[in-house]
Design a protein around this motif. Structure first.
Motif, short mmCIF file in Angstrom:
data_model
loop_
_atom_site.label_atom_id
_atom_site.label_comp_id
_atom_site.label_asym_id
_atom_site.label_seq_id
_atom_site.Cartn_x
_atom_site.Cartn_y
_atom_site.Cartn_z
N LEU A 1 0.72 -1.14 0.07
CA LEU A 1 -0.04 -0.12 -0.20
C LEU A 1 0.93 1.18 0.13
O LEU A 1 0.65 2.21 -0.76
CB LEU A 1 -1.07 0.12 1.22
N VAL B 1 -5.55 2.21 -5.47
CA VAL B 1 -5.67 2.15 -3.93
C VAL B 1 -6.95 1.30 -3.47
O VAL B 1 -6.97 0.41 -2.60
CB VAL B 1 -5.78 3.42 -3.18
N ILE C 1 -5.38 5.07 6.03
CA ILE C 1 -6.05 5.06 4.55
C ILE C 1 -6.84 6.43 4.69
O ILE C 1 -6.97 6.89 3.58
CB ILE C 1 -7.10 3.63 4.79
N LYS D 1 -2.61 1.64 8.30
CA LYS D 1 -2.41 2.00 7.05
C LYS D 1 -2.81 3.44 6.59
O LYS D 1 -2.25 3.87 5.80
CB LYS D 1 -3.38 1.05 6.18
N MET E 1 -7.60 -2.30 -1.61
CA MET E 1 -8.39 -2.49 -0.34
C MET E 1 -9.31 -3.60 -0.58
O MET E 1 -9.65 -4.36 0.31
CB MET E 1 -8.78 -1.23 -0.20
#
Length: 324
Positions: A6, A315, A50, A48, A319
């Motif tokens: 990632l 991304v 995110i 992460k 995911m």
């Protein structure tokens, strides 16, 4: 390994993520040594990031300024962190990401106050932005997340629930904050309303896909990969999608009875996991995740032409397809 993959996807944002990381350290600083230690313990467990990533990617469609964006990204990550602390109390979790939880390292009271402190810090940070719409979106998001925490408590060990209940729960648990991250980054960067709507919807769909995969991985991944026992969600009373799809299965029901009675042995846990892993439920859950992921990709297609669209797609695919 997955976390490294990632990071490679958004390596061009590394300097900006580093700024956000340093700002997070400042944000959790407290005059209370106890709260300070507990907050740092949580922050240093990693993650992460995110939500900050989606803030930055959403902002790329407008007037991108990292000094402004960090004041959006930091509170959103803080809200996520605070909800994790509270979740660990609700679920009586001793481990997260292979480390002791705040409630395990200290106790429930310290964990709850740590979560409250981090929530408060999030509100303090967002005041740096003058746009009232930003405040409205964040307030609405926090209200829904707290409602979601209460619903999670109400739904514990409750097998008489349907898919609607599950999707409602994961919307508030995960999808809403990711959706708000995309939306707030764009709003703060002055992006036009139509693009903001597509980014918001993209975040919602990718968040739903992400949480379904998370629930599948709780069954499919190993104890070592998860940093906690596989099947922990069920052991804590959380009925996730794979279990929901098997709740009427006659071979699964004896395991559920023992889980709810707290008498499931280690050997039975392993047998139960093997049964669920080989069942139709995993494939069905993955298909549902893929449907949400497809909708997320459609929202990307509807966005105006911009180099960042490929990044959003990469991304999102990561995911929705990650292994743990």
């Amino acid at each position: 390994m997955e976390k490294m993959k990632l990071k490679l996807l958004y390596s061009d944002l590394k300097s900006d993520i580093d700024i956000i990381e340093r700002e997070l350290e400042k944000a959790v600083d407290s005059s209370s040594y106890l709260i300070n230690d507990a907050s740092l313990h949580l922050l240093q467990a990693g993650g992460k990031r995110i939500r900050p990533i989606f803030v930055l990617l959403g902002a790329k469609f407008g007037d991108y300024d990292i000094e402004k964006m960090k004041d959006v990204a930091v509170p959103l990550e803080l809200i996520h962190m605070a909800s994790l602390v509270h979740d660990d109390v609700i679920d009586d979790s001793d481990m997260r990401r292979g480390r002791p939880t705040v409630k395990s390292q200290w106790n429930n009271r310290v964990a709850m106050y740590t979560g409250d402190f981090i929530f408060a810090r999030a509100l303090e940070y967002i005041t740096k932005l003058e746009d009232p719409l930003v405040h409205q979106i964040l307030a609405r998001t926090m209200v829904e997340i707290v409602n979601g925490e209460v619903i999670q408590i109400e739904d514990k060990f409750r097998l008489d629930q349907g898919l609607k209940d599950y999707f409602r729960r994961i919307k508030r648990k995960t999808a809403l904050l990711i959706s708000s991250s995309c939306e707030l980054g764009a709003v703060a960067a002055g992006v036009d309303a139509k693009t903001v709507r597509h980014l918001k919807r993209f975040g919602y769909f990718v968040g739903m896909s992400f949480q379904i995969i998370d629930d599948v991985l709780d069954i499919m991944a190993t104890d070592k990969e998860l940093g906690k026992p596989a099947g922990s969600d069920l052991l804590q009373g959380n009925i996730t999608l794979p279990i929901l799809l098997l709740k009427d299965d006659p071979e699964m029901q004896p395991y559920l009875v023992k889980v709810f009675a707290g008498t499931l042995t280690e050997a039975e846990r392993q047998n139960m996991l093997q049964y669920v892993r080989k069942s139709h439920a995993i494939e069905q859950a993955n298909r549902m995740s893929d449907k949400y992921l497809k909708k997320a990709l459609q929202e990307i297609d509807a966005l105006p032409k911009h180099p960042v669209k490929k990044k959003l797609r990469d991304v999102a695919l990561f995911m929705g397809k990650r292994k743990f």
